[in-house]
Design a protein around this motif. Structure first.
Motif, PDB file in Angstrom:
ATOM      1  N   THR A   1      -2.586 -10.406  13.480  1.00  0.00           N
ATOM      2  CA  THR A   1      -3.220 -11.473  12.698  1.00  0.00           C
ATOM      3  C   THR A   1      -2.915 -11.330  11.211  1.00  0.00           C
ATOM      4  O   THR A   1      -3.147 -10.266  10.631  1.00  0.00           O
ATOM      5  CB  THR A   1      -4.749 -11.431  12.895  1.00  0.00           C
ATOM      6  N   PHE A   2      -2.412 -12.406  10.612  1.00  0.00           N
ATOM      7  CA  PHE A   2      -2.110 -12.345   9.166  1.00  0.00           C
ATOM      8  C   PHE A   2      -2.229 -13.718   8.523  1.00  0.00           C
ATOM      9  O   PHE A   2      -1.564 -14.018   7.558  1.00  0.00           O
ATOM     10  CB  PHE A   2      -0.716 -11.738   8.938  1.00  0.00           C
TER      11      PHE A   2
ATOM     12  N   ARG B   1      -4.709 -13.882   5.117  1.00  0.00           N
ATOM     13  CA  ARG B   1      -3.985 -13.362   3.964  1.00  0.00           C
ATOM     14  C   ARG B   1      -3.325 -14.496   3.172  1.00  0.00           C
ATOM     15  O   ARG B   1      -3.283 -14.460   1.933  1.00  0.00           O
ATOM     16  CB  ARG B   1      -2.925 -12.364   4.439  1.00  0.00           C
TER      17      ARG B   1
ATOM     18  N   ARG C   1     -10.796  -6.989   3.622  1.00  0.00           N
ATOM     19  CA  ARG C   1     -10.429  -5.660   4.106  1.00  0.00           C
ATOM     20  C   ARG C   1      -9.871  -4.810   2.965  1.00  0.00           C
ATOM     21  O   ARG C   1      -9.227  -5.311   2.037  1.00  0.00           O
ATOM     22  CB  ARG C   1      -9.455  -5.736   5.279  1.00  0.00           C
TER      23      ARG C   1
ATOM     24  N   VAL D   1      -5.680  -4.971  -1.462  1.00  0.00           N
ATOM     25  CA  VAL D   1      -6.097  -4.638  -2.825  1.00  0.00           C
ATOM     26  C   VAL D   1      -5.792  -5.811  -3.754  1.00  0.00           C
ATOM     27  O   VAL D   1      -6.641  -6.256  -4.532  1.00  0.00           O
ATOM     28  CB  VAL D   1      -5.354  -3.379  -3.321  1.00  0.00           C
ATOM     29  N   HIS D   2      -4.571  -6.310  -3.647  1.00  0.00           N
ATOM     30  CA  HIS D   2      -4.183  -7.409  -4.529  1.00  0.00           C
ATOM     31  C   HIS D   2      -4.901  -8.697  -4.146  1.00  0.00           C
ATOM     32  O   HIS D   2      -5.234  -9.501  -5.011  1.00  0.00           O
ATOM     33  CB  HIS D   2      -2.669  -7.585  -4.525  1.00  0.00           C
TER      34      HIS D   2
ATOM     35  N   ALA E   1     -13.047  -0.665   3.309  1.00  0.00           N
ATOM     36  CA  ALA E   1     -12.319   0.562   3.014  1.00  0.00           C
ATOM     37  C   ALA E   1     -11.566   1.086   4.235  1.00  0.00           C
ATOM     38  O   ALA E   1     -11.309   2.275   4.348  1.00  0.00           O
ATOM     39  CB  ALA E   1     -13.282   1.620   2.487  1.00  0.00           C
TER      40      ALA E   1
ATOM     41  N   SER F   1       4.425 -13.366  15.719  1.00  0.00           N
ATOM     42  CA  SER F   1       5.161 -12.156  15.338  1.00  0.00           C
ATOM     43  C   SER F   1       5.762 -11.516  16.576  1.00  0.00           C
ATOM     44  O   SER F   1       5.600 -12.015  17.679  1.00  0.00           O
ATOM     45  CB  SER F   1       4.233 -11.177  14.619  1.00  0.00           C
TER      46      SER F   1
ATOM     47  N   MET G   1      -9.801   4.699   4.282  1.00  0.00           N
ATOM     48  CA  MET G   1      -9.060   4.609   3.027  1.00  0.00           C
ATOM     49  C   MET G   1      -9.580   5.493   1.900  1.00  0.00           C
ATOM     50  O   MET G   1      -8.962   5.554   0.834  1.00  0.00           O
ATOM     51  CB  MET G   1      -8.996   3.153   2.557  1.00  0.00           C
TER      52      MET G   1
ATOM     53  N   GLU H   1       0.283   7.422   8.910  1.00  0.00           N
ATOM     54  CA  GLU H   1       0.395   6.315   9.852  1.00  0.00           C
ATOM     55  C   GLU H   1      -0.910   5.535   9.759  1.00  0.00           C
ATOM     56  O   GLU H   1      -1.990   6.121   9.740  1.00  0.00           O
ATOM     57  CB  GLU H   1       0.554   6.921  11.254  1.00  0.00           C
ATOM     58  N   VAL H   2      -0.818   4.212   9.674  1.00  0.00           N
ATOM     59  CA  VAL H   2      -2.034   3.393   9.604  1.00  0.00           C
ATOM     60  C   VAL H   2      -1.976   2.299  10.662  1.00  0.00           C
ATOM     61  O   VAL H   2      -0.922   2.048  11.252  1.00  0.00           O
ATOM     62  CB  VAL H   2      -2.230   2.764   8.199  1.00  0.00           C
ATOM     63  N   GLU H   3      -3.120   1.669  10.876  1.00  0.00           N
ATOM     64  CA  GLU H   3      -3.156   0.556  11.833  1.00  0.00           C
ATOM     65  C   GLU H   3      -2.893  -0.757  11.098  1.00  0.00           C
ATOM     66  O   GLU H   3      -2.844  -0.794   9.877  1.00  0.00           O
ATOM     67  CB  GLU H   3      -4.492   0.546  12.576  1.00  0.00           C
ATOM     68  N   CYS H   4      -2.765  -1.810  11.884  1.00  0.00           N
ATOM     69  CA  CYS H   4      -2.291  -3.128  11.432  1.00  0.00           C
ATOM     70  C   CYS H   4      -2.653  -3.477   9.987  1.00  0.00           C
ATOM     71  O   CYS H   4      -3.814  -3.477   9.590  1.00  0.00           O
ATOM     72  CB  CYS H   4      -2.814  -4.211  12.364  1.00  0.00           C
ATOM     73  N   LEU H   5      -1.628  -3.800   9.200  1.00  0.00           N
ATOM     74  CA  LEU H   5      -1.813  -4.136   7.788  1.00  0.00           C
ATOM     75  C   LEU H   5      -1.849  -5.644   7.550  1.00  0.00           C
ATOM     76  O   LEU H   5      -1.831  -6.094   6.412  1.00  0.00           O
ATOM     77  CB  LEU H   5      -0.674  -3.519   6.958  1.00  0.00           C
ATOM     78  N   ALA H   6      -1.896  -6.435   8.619  1.00  0.00           N
ATOM     79  CA  ALA H   6      -1.883  -7.895   8.498  1.00  0.00           C
ATOM     80  C   ALA H   6      -0.638  -8.385   7.768  1.00  0.00           C
ATOM     81  O   ALA H   6      -0.682  -9.257   6.920  1.00  0.00           O
ATOM     82  CB  ALA H   6      -3.159  -8.410   7.821  1.00  0.00           C
ATOM     83  N   GLN H   7       0.490  -7.761   8.111  1.00  0.00           N
ATOM     84  CA  GLN H   7       1.789  -8.188   7.582  1.00  0.00           C
ATOM     85  C   GLN H   7       2.783  -8.220   8.736  1.00  0.00           C
ATOM     86  O   GLN H   7       3.927  -7.790   8.588  1.00  0.00           O
ATOM     87  CB  GLN H   7       2.317  -7.166   6.586  1.00  0.00           C
ATOM     88  N   CYS H   8       2.320  -8.710   9.882  1.00  0.00           N
ATOM     89  CA  CYS H   8       3.096  -8.609  11.115  1.00  0.00           C
ATOM     90  C   CYS H   8       4.367  -9.437  11.064  1.00  0.00           C
ATOM     91  O   CYS H   8       5.287  -9.217  11.848  1.00  0.00           O
ATOM     92  CB  CYS H   8       2.236  -9.034  12.294  1.00  0.00           C
TER      93      CYS H   8
ATOM     94  N   MET I   1       2.765   0.138   3.300  1.00  0.00           N
ATOM     95  CA  MET I   1       2.114   0.032   1.991  1.00  0.00           C
ATOM     96  C   MET I   1       2.398   1.301   1.223  1.00  0.00           C
ATOM     97  O   MET I   1       2.375   2.398   1.789  1.00  0.00           O
ATOM     98  CB  MET I   1       0.589  -0.102   2.136  1.00  0.00           C
TER      99      MET I   1
ATOM    100  N   ASP J   1      -1.170   0.760  -3.474  1.00  0.00           N
ATOM    101  CA  ASP J   1      -1.818  -0.539  -3.272  1.00  0.00           C
ATOM    102  C   ASP J   1      -0.830  -1.665  -2.978  1.00  0.00           C
ATOM    103  O   ASP J   1      -1.232  -2.824  -2.878  1.00  0.00           O
ATOM    104  CB  ASP J   1      -2.615  -0.922  -4.533  1.00  0.00           C
ATOM    105  N   ASP J   2       0.450  -1.340  -2.895  1.00  0.00           N
ATOM    106  CA  ASP J   2       1.453  -2.408  -2.805  1.00  0.00           C
ATOM    107  C   ASP J   2       2.014  -2.583  -1.401  1.00  0.00           C
ATOM    108  O   ASP J   2       2.273  -1.614  -0.693  1.00  0.00           O
ATOM    109  CB  ASP J   2       2.598  -2.122  -3.777  1.00  0.00           C
ATOM    110  N   ASP J   3       2.239  -3.843  -1.031  1.00  0.00           N
ATOM    111  CA  ASP J   3       2.789  -4.165   0.279  1.00  0.00           C
ATOM    112  C   ASP J   3       4.318  -4.126   0.214  1.00  0.00           C
ATOM    113  O   ASP J   3       4.913  -4.678  -0.707  1.00  0.00           O
ATOM    114  CB  ASP J   3       2.359  -5.588   0.689  1.00  0.00           C
TER     115      ASP J   3
END
Lengths: 460, 185
Positions: free
Chosen positions: A104-105, A108, A139, A143-144, A181, A260, B96, B149-156, B163, B166-168
């Motif tokens: 899901t995105f 955003r 979430r 951050v941005h 966080a 995706s 985080m 390693e992190v879970e879904c960043l909503a940039q699929c 990341m 703080d930057d994608d």
């Protein structure tokens, strides 16, 4: 940028996102933004606009929540107890921007490109609900996005669209951006309210539902970002206009789809609710490399997996996907082509749930890592012959009301659907397994029982 | 090993005693800068209770100090009138808040389903290999890189997604990994 909507379709939700000044309040105002907020505020004195009128419009539009459950938004709003019952307690609006469901995105896009659209939706919903302080929970990773939203809120205060006695209407409204966080479970409504308070994001037992007792034990309406954007457009153009989109009376409105995985052009697409899956896939350029479609997860990783045959004629709306025994969820469509390894994909998804379980309920806290451990063992060539049945059996002991929230149901959906629909792939891993005396056993009663219940649309 | 009858279990096991918590010590007391304190005061005006400002206050602490140390937990607890154990409990629930110092570049690889389908696990492994066989969560000896390693960043749509702080960062593959790492000074 390729078109992010079907040919001839006039975008509503994404109309502004590619404009250079899409974020600024001046750009938003120049495009007619905040007209509904001003219209409603100006109409209070004349009696033209009342909270009940906005609620009725949203009810009449048949808007269903865009966060995952698809619950009718207007109906949810009516669950807030009337003033005589709630006494002096305030009502809170909590905009859920904790977008964390794998695949899901879409939220955003609103956050980063058109934040004022969200704020206007929040303002109108706050008016309808009698809210004086609305929160947006974003979430932690965005951050941005949080910076952009905070800047937008500041702009709205500067223009007098928020604060005390907004535009002389007698309405007071504050909006605060609250950044999480890192916790998927925060997206679950009661967990989100806990997390807006100072707590660990643990789901609460329902009832009471947040609409009766949410943040700070006060009535709280939790709405997804896209849902609130829809509210803005409903007040702009009316319920009948909104109902003009979609296949039927229960699945209405313009809708965002996140696509995706193995597609040529992954992205967020806008289309009328109910667009056939195959049309959306074509819009995204089709399956990557022109390969064959194997499986689709239609609504985020919590939605049961569907086969290519099952999606061939499936309309993408709440009831269309439900008819295929899955769910539209957050409209996060994950496409897998013929090269995809289903057992590995299921193992990957099970890792997510093992990591994100909040730990409150034993079946989920213990079950999710157990499933992941067994699946890892299987794809690493160390599976045992009884493992497939055992995976189904454990899944059967985790879902359907065994836990406080539906996280466990979400965790088992990919496991059960993956095994039931692609069992041969799991068996192939077992056949390759180390044990020399390995022989596949016939599917047990457990497997048969699960298959029967799956056919009825029950997870286990 | 000390202990025996009459000795609290926590002391026998070397665990934190009552009223203590498990955070790592930074070895020095902490307090917010005047600017951070001003931000904190402003935060308090946005919530009906003081305690509700805990998550954003922990964010300020992390921005100021880089990570959430034992002293930071104690300080935040004192600011908000909460017990340190409660603050630590909340800190550990969310992924985080860093519970130890991290490198200058915190590289966060998403390996959830859409990124998995794009080969994220292999890129994650390759990245760690190139940085000197780092284990997940480890920091390079020069303190420049931590890889997790992190879970879904909503940039699929930009898989494999990463990341850095703080930057994608979009579409990090084995092919552009060298260039990606080179860009992090």
């Amino acid at each position: 940028m390729s078109a992010m909507w079907p040919a001839g379709y006039e975008p509503v939700l994404l109309a502004r996102v590619s404009r250079p000044d899409s974020r600024s309040i001046d750009g938003y105002l120049a495009d007619g933004g905040y007209a509904s907020w001003k219209k409603v505020l100006a109409g209070i004195a004349t009696g033209e606009w009342t909270p009940a009128k906005v609620t009725e419009m949203v009810k009449a539009s048949a808007l269903r929540g865009r966060g995952g459950a698809g619950f009718p938004c207007g109906l949810k709003w009516t669950f807030v107890p009337p003033k005589e019952k709630r006494g002096n307690k305030p009502v809170y609006l909590l905009c859920n921007a904790d977008e964390s469901e794998p695949g899901t995105f879409k939220d955003r896009v609103f956050i980063e490109k058109d934040p004022h659209q969200i704020l206007e939706g929040m303002m109108l919903a706050s008016f309808a609900l009698g809210v004086k302080h609305a929160y947006l929970y974003i979430r932690g990773e965005m951050v941005h996005g949080a910076e952009i939203l905070n800047a937008a809120v500041d702009e709205a205060y500067q223009k007098g669209l928020l604060g005390k006695n907004v535009l002389g209407s007698g309405i007071d409204l504050d909006i605060t951006i609250h950044r999480g966080a890192g916790a998927y479970i925060g997206g679950e409504e009661p967990a989100l309210t806990e997390s807006l308070e100072e707590k660990r994001g643990h789901p609460r037992v329902k009832p009471p539902f947040p609409a009766v007792s949410g943040v700070w034990a006060a009535p709280t309406i939790v709405n997804n970002v896209e849902t609130l954007c829809c509210v803005k457009h409903i007040v702009d153009r009316g319920a009948d206009w909104f109902k003009g989109y979609g296949r039927n009376e229960k699945n209405t409105g313009p809708k965002l789809f996140c696509i995706s995985g193995h597609v040529e052009r992954p992205g967020v697409y806008e289309a009328p609710m109910g667009i056939p899956f195959m049309e959306l896939l074509a819009l995204a350029g089709g399956v990557k490399g022109g390969r064959k479609l194997k499986a689709v997860i239609p609504g985020g990783s919590s939605a049961p997996m569907l086969t290519a045959a099952e999606v061939a004629n499936m309309p993408l709306d709440f009831d269309g996907v439900a008819a295929a025994k899955s769910m539209l969820g957050s409209a996060a469509i994950i496409v897998m082509d013929e090269t995809a390894d289903i057992p590995k994909a299921v193992t990957n998804i099970s890792k997510f749930y093992a990591h994100e379980s909040c730990g409150q309920c034993t079946p989920c806290r213990e079950g999710t890592p157990w499933l992941n451990k067994m699946l890892k063992r299987l794809v690493n060539g160390q599976g045992k012959r009884q493992d497939i049945d055992l995976l189904l059996q454990i899944s059967g002991q985790m879902g359907n009301g065994m836990t406080i929230c539906v996280f466990a149901d979400a965790a088992i959906a990919p496991v059960i659907s993956g095994i039931t629909k692609f069992r041969a792939e799991f068996e192939a891993y077992l056949a390759k397994a180390a044990s020399p005396d390995f022989a596949l056993s016939a599917p047990s009663d457990v497997t048969k029982k699960v298959a029967e219940r799956m056919a009825e649309g029950i997870h286990c | 090993m000390s202990g025996g009858a009459g000795t609290p279990v926590s002391e026998q096991a070397g665990l934190p005693r009552e009223g203590e918590h498990g955070a790592l010590s930074a070895g020095k007391a902490v307090s917010f800068s005047p600017k951070a304190l001003a931000r904190f005061e402003k935060l308090l005006t946005r919530y009906p209770t003081k305690q509700a400002a805990l998550l954003p206050t922990l964010w300020i602490a992390q921005e100021e100090l880089g990570w959430i140390s034992r002293e930071a937990v104690d300080y935040v607890a004192s600011l908000l009138g909460l017990s340190p154990a409660f603050v630590w409990g909340v800190t550990t629930f969310y992924t985080m808040y860093n519970r130890a110092p991290v490198g200058k570049h915190l590289i966060q690889f998403c390996t959830s389903i859409s990124c998995h389908l794009a080969g994220a696990e292999e890129v994650f492994a390759e990245c760690r290999k190139r940085l000197g066989d780092l284990k997940p969560g480890e920091t390079t000896a020069d303190g420049r890189f931590t890889v997790i390693e992190v879970e879904c960043l909503a940039q699929c749509d930009k898989a494999p997604a990463v990341m850095v702080n703080d930057d994608d960062c979009a579409i990090i593959t084995k092919e552009n990994l060298e260039q990606f790492l080179g860009g992090l000074k």
